[in-house]
Write a protein that holds these residues in place. Structure first.
Motif, PDB file in Angstrom:
ATOM      1  N   PRO A  38       4.401  -3.704  12.081  1.00 53.35           N
ATOM      2  CA  PRO A  38       5.229  -3.474  10.397  1.00 53.35           C
ATOM      3  C   PRO A  38       4.306  -3.012   9.666  1.00 53.35           C
ATOM      4  O   PRO A  38       3.195  -3.044   9.421  1.00 53.35           O
ATOM      5  CB  PRO A  38       5.762  -4.942  10.379  1.00 53.35           C
ATOM      6  CG  PRO A  38       5.446  -5.604  11.530  1.00 53.35           C
ATOM      7  CD  PRO A  38       4.147  -5.129  12.504  1.00 53.35           C
ATOM      8  N   MET A  39       4.903  -2.465   8.195  1.00 54.56           N
ATOM      9  CA  MET A  39       4.200  -1.834   7.392  1.00 54.56           C
ATOM     10  C   MET A  39       5.267  -2.381   6.056  1.00 54.56           C
ATOM     11  O   MET A  39       6.387  -2.155   5.986  1.00 54.56           O
ATOM     12  CB  MET A  39       4.198  -0.351   7.478  1.00 54.56           C
ATOM     13  CG  MET A  39       3.426   0.185   6.190  1.00 54.56           C
ATOM     14  SD  MET A  39       3.554   2.145   6.179  1.00 54.56           S
ATOM     15  CE  MET A  39       2.343   2.330   7.361  1.00 54.56           C
ATOM     16  N   LYS A  40       4.358  -2.619   4.987  1.00 49.61           N
ATOM     17  CA  LYS A  40       5.130  -2.998   3.588  1.00 49.61           C
ATOM     18  C   LYS A  40       5.502  -1.488   2.984  1.00 49.61           C
ATOM     19  O   LYS A  40       4.514  -0.752   2.683  1.00 49.61           O
ATOM     20  CB  LYS A  40       4.317  -3.848   2.884  1.00 49.61           C
ATOM     21  CG  LYS A  40       4.379  -5.289   3.346  1.00 49.61           C
ATOM     22  CD  LYS A  40       3.383  -6.106   2.467  1.00 49.61           C
ATOM     23  CE  LYS A  40       3.394  -7.641   3.363  1.00 49.61           C
ATOM     24  NZ  LYS A  40       2.749  -8.422   2.484  1.00 49.61           N
TER      25      LYS A  40
ATOM     26  N   LEU B 211       8.181  -5.096  -2.544  1.00 47.61           N
ATOM     27  CA  LEU B 211       7.509  -4.752  -1.256  1.00 47.61           C
ATOM     28  C   LEU B 211       8.279  -5.560   0.082  1.00 47.61           C
ATOM     29  O   LEU B 211       8.662  -6.719   0.022  1.00 47.61           O
ATOM     30  CB  LEU B 211       6.294  -4.690  -1.010  1.00 47.61           C
ATOM     31  CG  LEU B 211       5.254  -4.026  -1.804  1.00 47.61           C
ATOM     32  CD1 LEU B 211       3.635  -4.434  -1.676  1.00 47.61           C
ATOM     33  CD2 LEU B 211       5.312  -2.408  -1.646  1.00 47.61           C
ATOM     34  N   LYS B 212       8.722  -4.423   1.113  1.00 44.16           N
ATOM     35  CA  LYS B 212       9.454  -4.881   2.255  1.00 44.16           C
ATOM     36  C   LYS B 212       8.711  -4.582   3.402  1.00 44.16           C
ATOM     37  O   LYS B 212       8.449  -3.481   3.569  1.00 44.16           O
ATOM     38  CB  LYS B 212      10.775  -4.727   2.057  1.00 44.16           C
ATOM     39  CG  LYS B 212      11.899  -5.469   3.231  1.00 44.16           C
ATOM     40  CD  LYS B 212      13.222  -5.020   3.327  1.00 44.16           C
ATOM     41  CE  LYS B 212      14.009  -5.657   4.443  1.00 44.16           C
ATOM     42  NZ  LYS B 212      15.503  -5.060   4.285  1.00 44.16           N
ATOM     43  N   GLU B 213       8.462  -5.568   4.451  1.00 42.99           N
ATOM     44  CA  GLU B 213       7.828  -5.325   5.654  1.00 42.99           C
ATOM     45  C   GLU B 213       8.827  -4.869   6.586  1.00 42.99           C
ATOM     46  O   GLU B 213       9.871  -5.519   6.732  1.00 42.99           O
ATOM     47  CB  GLU B 213       7.098  -6.490   6.317  1.00 42.99           C
ATOM     48  CG  GLU B 213       6.306  -6.075   7.286  1.00 42.99           C
ATOM     49  CD  GLU B 213       5.252  -7.313   7.602  1.00 42.99           C
ATOM     50  OE1 GLU B 213       4.150  -7.455   7.162  1.00 42.99           O
ATOM     51  OE2 GLU B 213       5.841  -8.207   8.329  1.00 42.99           O
ATOM     52  N   LEU B 214       8.774  -3.645   7.224  1.00 41.23           N
ATOM     53  CA  LEU B 214       9.595  -2.932   7.961  1.00 41.23           C
ATOM     54  C   LEU B 214       8.891  -2.713   9.547  1.00 41.23           C
ATOM     55  O   LEU B 214       7.777  -2.414   9.136  1.00 41.23           O
ATOM     56  CB  LEU B 214      10.320  -1.791   7.450  1.00 41.23           C
ATOM     57  CG  LEU B 214      11.118  -2.006   6.307  1.00 41.23           C
ATOM     58  CD1 LEU B 214      11.649  -0.545   5.811  1.00 41.23           C
ATOM     59  CD2 LEU B 214      12.387  -2.854   6.332  1.00 41.23           C
ATOM     60  N   THR B 215       9.599  -2.861  10.556  1.00 44.10           N
ATOM     61  CA  THR B 215       8.907  -2.430  11.834  1.00 44.10           C
ATOM     62  C   THR B 215       8.962  -0.918  11.788  1.00 44.10           C
ATOM     63  O   THR B 215       9.759  -0.390  11.190  1.00 44.10           O
ATOM     64  CB  THR B 215       9.801  -3.110  12.977  1.00 44.10           C
ATOM     65  OG1 THR B 215      11.258  -2.486  12.888  1.00 44.10           O
ATOM     66  CG2 THR B 215       9.961  -4.537  12.801  1.00 44.10           C
TER      67      THR B 215
END
Length: 155
Positions: A37-39, A46-50
Motif C-alpha cells: 500500500p501507499m499513502k 493521507l490515506k493508505e491505498l492498496t
C-alpha cells in the motif's frame, strides 16, 4: 466541410487514444511494480491505498503527480512544460469524451473545436510520450519508447 469533419474526427481519436496510453502506462506500472500500500492525499489527509485501490480510485493525473514519482524515484513533473502539454491533452480528451454544451456549440477559446483547430494533431501523442518518458531515468528507457522517440525525431 467533409475534410474539416475528418480532421476533427482524427484529432479526437488522437486525443482519446493518447490519453489512454498514459492511463494504461500508469496502471501498468502500479499493477506490475507496486507490491505494498501507499499513502496518498485524499481530501485533507493521507490515506493508505492498496495497489488495486490506487489504480481504481485515483485519476490518471493523481497517479502521475503522486504515485509514479515515488515509485520511479523521479521528480514530479507538475509545473513543467511537459506537464502543461499533458494538461492540454487531458483537457482535449475530457472535452471529447464528456462533450458538454460549450464544446458542442462553443463560441470561445475553451470549446473543443477551437482546441482541435488551434494545435497540431500530433501534439497529443507527443504529449503522451513526453509525460511517459519523464518516469524513466536516462539509459533505462524501454526499447519501445526509444524506438518511438527516435522515429519521431526523424519524421
Amino acid at each position: 466541410i467533409p475534410p474539416l469533419y475528418d480532421f476533427l474526427e482524427q484529432s479526437m481519436i488522437a486525443a482519446v487514444f493518447s490519453y489512454q496510453a498514459v492511463e494504461a502506462f500508469t496502471n501498468g506500472v502500479i499493477g506490475r511494480h507496486l507490491n505494498a500500500p501507499m499513502k496518498v492525499p485524499r481530501g485533507r489527509k493521507l490515506k493508505e491505498l492498496t495497489p488495486e485501490q490506487l489504480a481504481r480510485q485515483l485519476s490518471t493525473k493523481e497517479k502521475l503527480m503522486w504515485v509514479l514519482p515515488k515509485m520511479r524515484e523521479v521528480e514530479s513533473p507538475v509545473g513543467s512544460a511537459k506537464w502543461k502539454r499533458f494538461e492540454r491533452l487531458e483537457s482535449a480528451r475530457d472535452s471529447t469524451v464528456h462533450l458538454k454544451v460549450k464544446d458542442q456549440y462553443g463560441k470561445d477559446r475553451d470549446s473543443l473545436f477551437f482546441k482541435m483547430l488551434s494545435i497540431t494533431t500530433t501534439e497529443f501523442p507527443s504529449a503522451a510520450v513526453s509525460i511517459i518518458h519523464h518516469y524513466f531515468k536516462p539509459d533505462q528507457e524501454p526499447r519501445w519508447l526509444l524506438k518511438f522517440l527516435t522515429s519521431r525525431d526523424h519524421s
